[in-house]
Enzyme design. Structure first.
Site, PDB file in Angstrom:
ATOM      1  CG  ASP A  31     -29.257  20.819  27.098  1.00  0.00           C
ATOM      2  OD1 ASP A  31     -29.704  19.658  27.115  1.00  0.00           O
ATOM      3  OD2 ASP A  31     -28.678  21.351  28.065  1.00  0.00           O
ATOM      4  NE  ARG A 112     -25.406  32.145  30.468  1.00  0.00           N
ATOM      5  CZ  ARG A 112     -24.987  31.237  29.612  1.00  0.00           C
ATOM      6  NH1 ARG A 112     -24.882  31.539  28.330  1.00  0.00           N
ATOM      7  NH2 ARG A 112     -24.666  30.029  30.017  1.00  0.00           N
ATOM      8  CG  ASP A 141     -26.499  30.819  33.111  1.00  0.00           C
ATOM      9  OD1 ASP A 141     -25.930  31.854  33.511  1.00  0.00           O
ATOM     10  OD2 ASP A 141     -25.901  29.744  32.942  1.00  0.00           O
ATOM     11  CB  SER A 193     -23.311  21.614  32.727  1.00  0.00           C
ATOM     12  OG  SER A 193     -23.751  22.915  32.420  1.00  0.00           O
TER      13      SER A 193
HETATM   14  N1  ARG Z   1     -22.534  29.164  38.586  1.00  0.00           N
HETATM   15  C1  ARG Z   1     -22.080  30.111  37.631  1.00  0.00           C
HETATM   16  C2  ARG Z   1     -23.058  31.229  37.501  1.00  0.00           C
HETATM   17  O1  ARG Z   1     -24.157  31.120  37.936  1.00  0.00           O
HETATM   18  C3  ARG Z   1     -21.727  29.471  36.309  1.00  0.00           C
HETATM   19  C4  ARG Z   1     -22.907  29.007  35.517  1.00  0.00           C
HETATM   20  C5  ARG Z   1     -22.475  28.297  34.288  1.00  0.00           C
HETATM   21  N2  ARG Z   1     -23.580  28.088  33.401  1.00  0.00           N
HETATM   22  C6  ARG Z   1     -23.816  26.964  32.745  1.00  0.00           C
HETATM   23  N3  ARG Z   1     -24.883  26.916  32.013  1.00  0.00           N
HETATM   24  N4  ARG Z   1     -23.031  25.919  32.824  1.00  0.00           N
HETATM   25  O2  ARG Z   1     -22.743  32.248  36.939  1.00  0.00           O
END
Ligand code: ARG
Length: 420
Positions: A31, A112, A141, A193
């Site tokens: 990406d 993040r 995110d 992912s």
């Molecule tokens: N569901 C989790 C969260 O919201 C993990 C997210 C993982 N992010 C990703 N871009 N794969 O914190």
């Protein structure tokens, strides 16, 4: 492939005409590599790439940096933020026993705001007007990153190409091929992912979206299979000082190393696999497969010790504050003042959390087996069954019970009479 009118939805979204120099949060994956090229084409903008090291296992940051330059970045930066992440984010989560939902220790949610804060700093230092990230429009995110940028630097704008370009995976692969973007490990199989750091690893996508599909082995890259774990259990001891884990099996370690070491031990015993259904802040429910071997050891160790040194009143309150803390962090509000207010309480409560906990690891399970603390609100003599001490009179108990149960007994009898 045109952007929807971004100003219509949020003040911090960039007007394409004003995008001149973009700080791209660059992981080196598909990406963000496609983004690196696409931003140069679409906006005729310069791209400064930033990659943040939060302890992603096995990442080659020099390679990522080289790839960014090769794809046309005018600058490529790598920031090693492991110490800051461990001390200011993971440690706070430990003190708050931070778990969201049924077992997610928040590693991504913790990472993040730090990544976004570093992006803001680098963007300002490199003269960028815009920050670009690779989040989709479906996840948490984007909330965490954009809330951070909008909080810390109102002068910076945001673009989120993956959210607006409407390219599917295949189109991205085609775009990559067309623009000479190297693809890792072929492109036949859509990858999961992945997001990972010191504190854990998550996988989403593919069969994980089918709730009746049990995990396939290839998703687990960190934690070994519990079935293949050693036949002998292992007891690991974790020592804390004021809520901070300071030693593992008697060996004093810095926090980053201690977390990495705990992860290795846990992974070897198949500990820390979480198959999680999650209520996202954007409303959707999603399934994640988490591998959290360090958290599976350090969080229960901390919670045990905290429970031992706290009074029953403190122990009743703390979980409610813990869950509020976890929710704020999960929901992208790291900068919310209530979070820092709660941290002040967490620090106060953790001032007593000194001592050692032993956990027995065996084929995927973790069980506390020993506890010791100079601050334990525990007196073996008082608690003991032996007729000892005379420090308090057991004969005094009935008087206590009579008063303790007074209102409840009275109310019960009243109900009996009105119901009967
Ligand atoms: N569901 C989790 C969260 O919201 C993990 C997210 C993982 N992010 C990703 N871009 N794969 O914190």
């Amino acid at each position: 492939m045109t952007d929807p009118a971004p100003q219509a939805t949020a003040s911090y979204l960039a007007d394409p005409a004003d995008v001149g120099r973009v700080l791209l949060l660059y992981s080196g994956g598909l990406d963000t590599s496609v983004m690196l090229k696409w931003i140069q084409d679409r906006y005729e903008a310069e791209v400064v790439a930033l990659t943040v090291n939060l302890g992603q296992p096995g990442e080659d940051y020099e390679l990522v940096k080289g790839k960014a330059i090769q794809l046309g970045a005018v600058e490529a930066h790598v920031i090693d933020a492991r110490e800051q992440f461990a001390h200011e984010y993971v440690l706070r989560a430990i003190k708050a026993n931070a778990i969201y939902g049924l077992g997610y220790p928040l590693f991504t949610a913790l990472g993040r705001p730090l990544i976004a804060e570093l992006a803001v700093r680098q963007a300002l230092a490199s003269g960028c007007d815009t920050i670009a990230h690779g989040c989709t429009g479906k996840g948490n995110d984007q909330v965490r990153i954009e809330a951070t940028i909008a909080t810390l630097a109102t002068e910076l704008k945001v673009i989120a190409p993956v959210r607006s370009w409407r390219m599917g995976r295949e189109e991205e692969v085609a775009y990559a091929r067309e623009h000479g973007i190297p693809l890792k490990g072929g492109s036949e199989v859509t990858p999961y992912s992945i997001d990972d750091n010191l504190w854990g690893r998550s996988s989403e996508g593919r069969w994980i979206e089918q709730l009746d599909h049990p995990p396939e082995d290839d998703v687990f890259q960190l934690v070994g299979s519990p079935e293949d774990a050693p036949d002998e259990p292992e007891v690991v001891t974790v020592e804390f000082e004021r809520g901070v884990p300071v030693a593992l099996n008697g060996e004093r370690l810095g926090l980053v190393e201690l977390i990495e070491r705990a992860a290795e031990i846990g992974a070897r015993h198949g500990v820390g696999i979480v198959d999680h259904i999650e209520d996202r802040v954007v409303g959707l429910k999603v399934r994640d497969i988490y591998e959290v071997p360090a958290a599976a050891i350090l969080l229960p160790a901390h919670q045990e010790l905290e429970f031992l040194v706290s009074t029953s009143h403190q122990n009743q309150l703390k979980p409610t504050l813990d869950s509020k803390w976890a929710y704020l962090v999960y929901a992208g509000l790291w900068w919310e003042p209530l979070r820092t207010d709660l941290d002040a309480y967490m620090d106060a409560a953790n001032a007593q959390v000194t001592g050692t906990v032993g956990l027995r690891l065996y084929k995927g399970s973790v069980r506390t087996v020993t506890r010791s603390s100079p601050n334990a609100v525990y007196d073996a003599q008082l608690a003991g069954f032996a007729e000892s001490g005379g420090l308090f009179s057991q004969a005094a108990s009935p008087g206590f019970i009579e008063l303790w149960s007074l209102q409840s007994r009275m109310a019960w009898r009243l109900r009996q009479s009105t119901e009967g």
